[in-house]
Design a protein around this motif. Structure first.
Motif, PDB file in Angstrom:
ATOM      1  N   UNK A   1       2.442   1.117 -10.344  1.00  0.00           N
ATOM      2  CA  UNK A   1       3.659   0.414  -9.956  1.00  0.00           C
ATOM      3  C   UNK A   1       3.352  -1.008  -9.513  1.00  0.00           C
ATOM      4  N   UNK A   2       4.312  -1.851  -9.685  1.00  0.00           N
ATOM      5  CA  UNK A   2       4.246  -3.238  -9.218  1.00  0.00           C
ATOM      6  C   UNK A   2       5.191  -3.374  -8.026  1.00  0.00           C
ATOM      7  N   UNK A   3       4.721  -3.985  -6.947  1.00  0.00           N
ATOM      8  CA  UNK A   3       5.548  -4.150  -5.750  1.00  0.00           C
ATOM      9  C   UNK A   3       6.667  -5.164  -6.006  1.00  0.00           C
ATOM     10  N   UNK A   4       7.619  -5.186  -5.094  1.00  0.00           N
ATOM     11  CA  UNK A   4       8.780  -6.077  -5.251  1.00  0.00           C
ATOM     12  C   UNK A   4       8.381  -7.554  -5.305  1.00  0.00           C
ATOM     13  N   UNK A   5       7.233  -7.899  -4.709  1.00  0.00           N
ATOM     14  CA  UNK A   5       6.800  -9.304  -4.727  1.00  0.00           C
ATOM     15  C   UNK A   5       5.919  -9.633  -5.932  1.00  0.00           C
ATOM     16  N   UNK A   6       5.776  -8.675  -6.866  1.00  0.00           N
ATOM     17  CA  UNK A   6       5.020  -8.924  -8.090  1.00  0.00           C
ATOM     18  C   UNK A   6       3.558  -8.552  -8.025  1.00  0.00           C
ATOM     19  N   UNK A   7       3.061  -8.202  -6.844  1.00  0.00           N
ATOM     20  CA  UNK A   7       1.657  -7.799  -6.737  1.00  0.00           C
ATOM     21  C   UNK A   7       1.492  -6.328  -7.144  1.00  0.00           C
ATOM     22  N   UNK A   8       0.268  -6.006  -7.562  1.00  0.00           N
ATOM     23  CA  UNK A   8      -0.012  -4.614  -7.919  1.00  0.00           C
ATOM     24  C   UNK A   8      -0.036  -3.730  -6.682  1.00  0.00           C
ATOM     25  N   UNK A   9       0.566  -2.550  -6.789  1.00  0.00           N
ATOM     26  CA  UNK A   9       0.563  -1.618  -5.667  1.00  0.00           C
ATOM     27  C   UNK A   9      -0.832  -1.016  -5.504  1.00  0.00           C
ATOM     28  N   UNK A  10      -1.327  -0.965  -4.273  1.00  0.00           N
ATOM     29  CA  UNK A  10      -2.622  -0.353  -3.982  1.00  0.00           C
ATOM     30  C   UNK A  10      -2.385   1.036  -3.402  1.00  0.00           C
ATOM     31  N   UNK A  11      -2.756   2.055  -4.151  1.00  0.00           N
ATOM     32  CA  UNK A  11      -2.604   3.444  -3.692  1.00  0.00           C
ATOM     33  C   UNK A  11      -3.900   3.859  -3.013  1.00  0.00           C
ATOM     34  N   UNK A  12      -3.822   4.178  -1.728  1.00  0.00           N
ATOM     35  CA  UNK A  12      -5.010   4.599  -0.964  1.00  0.00           C
ATOM     36  C   UNK A  12      -4.963   6.116  -0.819  1.00  0.00           C
ATOM     37  N   UNK A  13      -5.823   6.793  -1.570  1.00  0.00           N
ATOM     38  CA  UNK A  13      -5.885   8.257  -1.513  1.00  0.00           C
ATOM     39  C   UNK A  13      -6.840   8.655  -0.390  1.00  0.00           C
ATOM     40  N   UNK A  14      -6.281   9.172   0.684  1.00  0.00           N
ATOM     41  CA  UNK A  14      -7.063   9.508   1.873  1.00  0.00           C
ATOM     42  C   UNK A  14      -7.658  10.910   1.714  1.00  0.00           C
TER      43      UNK A  14
ATOM     44  N   UNK B   1       0.831  -1.213   0.000  1.00  0.00           N
ATOM     45  CA  UNK B   1       0.000   0.000   0.000  1.00  0.00           C
ATOM     46  C   UNK B   1       0.860   1.254   0.000  1.00  0.00           C
ATOM     47  N   UNK B   2       0.411   2.262  -0.744  1.00  0.00           N
ATOM     48  CA  UNK B   2       1.005   3.599  -0.736  1.00  0.00           C
ATOM     49  C   UNK B   2      -0.093   4.571  -0.323  1.00  0.00           C
ATOM     50  N   UNK B   3       0.111   5.273   0.792  1.00  0.00           N
ATOM     51  CA  UNK B   3      -0.880   6.249   1.262  1.00  0.00           C
ATOM     52  C   UNK B   3      -0.661   7.584   0.570  1.00  0.00           C
ATOM     53  N   UNK B   4      -1.754   8.207   0.121  1.00  0.00           N
ATOM     54  CA  UNK B   4      -1.665   9.460  -0.626  1.00  0.00           C
ATOM     55  C   UNK B   4      -2.663  10.474  -0.072  1.00  0.00           C
ATOM     56  N   UNK B   5      -2.449  11.754  -0.421  1.00  0.00           N
ATOM     57  CA  UNK B   5      -3.309  12.811   0.095  1.00  0.00           C
ATOM     58  C   UNK B   5      -3.375  13.973  -0.891  1.00  0.00           C
ATOM     59  N   UNK B   6      -4.515  14.686  -0.872  1.00  0.00           N
ATOM     60  CA  UNK B   6      -4.647  15.923  -1.656  1.00  0.00           C
ATOM     61  C   UNK B   6      -4.358  17.150  -0.803  1.00  0.00           C
ATOM     62  N   UNK B   7      -4.229  16.955   0.497  1.00  0.00           N
ATOM     63  CA  UNK B   7      -4.035  18.092   1.404  1.00  0.00           C
ATOM     64  C   UNK B   7      -2.811  17.858   2.268  1.00  0.00           C
TER      65      UNK B   7
END
Length: 526
Positions: A235-248, A118-124
């Motif tokens: 992006x693809x994570x190091x283990x081959x899974x798709x990265x999940x970007x959580x835009x908070x 997971x990658x946590x993201x924000x607009x603020x």
């Protein structure tokens, strides 16, 4: 053929696919699970978009979580728009309990607690990767639609962008755009009208007010540099899974216009950046928009048309979009018709309006001999839903009352410590952490105006000095000549004689010269 066998055959034929798939759940008939009636999700059609709807507490968010997990496992990057703040738990492994064990036993699956990349993201200013975009990246058409401008005002915005391009004035943030608006209304109006045509001051005033309205919703934190690169969403994570970007975006509920602005810009950027892909075995990116009514809540007609257009076109770029909302009617009919997968959780019938809504919702689904759809919509249990989707040939699959699988990740939020741990490990957080305030239209125009003001002041000072110098210089020259004449011994006598003659002449003219005149003067006064 008994009804159960017929139902099983219908589900197995309708939900058998050639390519990769994920198990969404098992079909139910007469409120009981039918073993073997697996409802599968074909990855090939995940770019056909989808809808997850249902009343509060019926399991919409968990369904979203299940689909996101399946995509990540298949190496498909995912973007989750987390409005309620309850999706960050997908980064941590879930915990098995008796209910989960019982449900998966019925479905025929086993539970494997799993955390996802997971990658946590924000607009603020919340913790996470800061997402920004420049005004230039929006372009005049998109910016005009967001501001709800008429044709005349749109033309003026297009002219401003052209002027800035021609004069190398980068439009990075909203203060740049505001400064150019003020400039074309005042100091630069005459200059710009020569090259680009007449400018209506009323139009610039209207545009400025609408920009200020957008700023009041916090748009200043979104516009600027460094602008976000859409490649970082795929992006693809190091283990081959798709990265999940959580835009908070928990702070976006009171700022729907800003949320719509971001959504449309992101979709437009994805469409402009990604090449035509055609039919892929699985999508390049899938977006889930929780509480999707916020996207459409304050959207103008022009903005809705733009969203509809982008949703139609972006499918060919390999991007799927899923709307998660309480009521299917929250999504405009023109957009709803573009959604291939429909997962409908229970609806509540408390009022006459609710019953009307349920009737309309039932009409959105294929007819079936196995269910009374309108009635079943109010009887679905938690974690159950009516499911239909498009198969590989684009034909709708049978409508199935489905018991859904449970998420393998945590069905709760991360703690502050866990969030800090994710942030500290992230490379993107560092990449986008610092706001770059590079020289742009605001600074360039300010410098230009200051230079012009300084030049004007210097020119005025020079003219005043020249005028003063002439005055001073002329007076000294006159005094010097008289002094030279009077200093001459010959001319001093001539001067005295001439002075007497002149004095007398003047006095005579006034009736004051000589003795005879004095008498006349005396008479004349008394």
């Amino acid at each position: 053929m008994p009804n159960t066998e017929k139902f099983l055959q219908s589900v197995q034929e309708g939900y058998t696919f050639k390519g990769e798939f994920a198990v969404l759940g098992v079909g139910m008939l007469d409120k009981a699970a039918v073993p073997g009636a697996l409802v599968k999700l074909p990855l090939k059609t995940m770019n056909r978009h989808g809808l997850i709807a249902g009343a509060t507490g019926t399991g919409k968010t968990k369904t979203l979580q299940v689909i996101a997990e399946a995509l990540s496992d298949a190496s498909v990057p995912v973007l989750l728009m987390d409005i309620k703040g309850d999706l960050s738990g997908i980064a941590a492994a879930g915990v098995e309990n008796d209910k989960i064990k019982e449900r998966l036993a019925i479905i025929g699956e086993t539970y494997k607690p799993t955390g996802f990349p997971v990658e946590l993201m924000s607009l603020s200013n919340e913790k996470g990767v800061r997402l920004r975009a420049t005004v230039s990246e929006f372009g005049p058409i998109l910016l005009s639609k967001i501001l709800d401008l008429n044709d005349t005002q749109q033309g003026l915005v297009a002219m401003i962008f052209k002027y800035c391009d021609d004069n190398k004035l980068p439009l990075l943030d909203l203060k740049d755009f505001v400064k150019v608006l003020q400039f074309v209304s005042n100091e630069g109006k005459a200059e710009i009208e020569k090259e680009y045509g007449k400018i209506a001051t009323t139009s610039t005033g209207t545009i400025l007010r609408k920009v200020i309205e957008l700023q009041q919703q916090g748009a200043d934190v979104f516009f600027g540099e460094p602008s976000f690169e859409v490649d970082d969403l795929m992006r693809i994570a190091d283990d081959g899974r798709g990265m999940i970007s959580v835009l908070r975006v928990t702070d976006m509920q009171n700022r729907p216009k800003l949320f719509s602005t971001f959504m449309l810009q992101l979709l437009a950027e994805l469409y402009a950046t990604l090449p035509e892909a055609g039919d892929l075995d699985k999508p390049k990116l899938v977006m889930f928009i929780d509480e999707a009514h916020l996207v459409f809540q304050e959207a103008t007609e022009a903005l809705l048309q733009q969203i509809e257009t982008v949703i139609k076109l972006i499918r060919s770029r390999g991007v799927g979009i899923f709307f998660c909302t309480q009521n299917p009617q929250d999504v405009p009919a023109s957009v709803l018709s573009q959604l291939g997968l429909k997962v409908q959780h229970a609806l509540r019938a408390f009022t006459a309006v609710d019953r009307k809504t349920i009737k309309q919702a039932a009409q959105n689904y294929p007819e079936t001999e196995f269910y009374e759809t309108e009635q079943l919509l109010t009887e679905l249990g938690i974690g159950e839903a009516l499911v239909t989707m498009l198969n590989e040939k684009g034909i709708p699959t049978p409508l199935v009352h489905t018991m859904l699988v449970s998420p393998r990740s945590r069905m709760d939020v991360l703690t502050d410590g866990e969030i800090d741990g994710l942030i500290n490990k992230s490379k993107l957080v560092k990449k986008y952490a610092e706001t770059a305030d590079t020289e742009s239209a605001y600074e360039i125009l300010n410098a230009k105006l200051e230079e012009a003001a300084q030049k004007t002041a210097e020119e005025k000072a020079a003219k005043d000095a020249e005028k003063e110098a002439k005055k001073t210089s002329g007076g000294r020259q006159e005094k010097s000549t008289i002094e030279k004449v009077l200093d001459n011994s010959v001319t001093r006598q001539i001067g005295r004689t001439a002075a007497n003659v002149i004095t007398r002449s003047l006095l005579g003219a006034l009736g004051l010269g000589g003795k005879s005149s004095s008498k006349k003067k005396s008479n004349s006064w008394f």
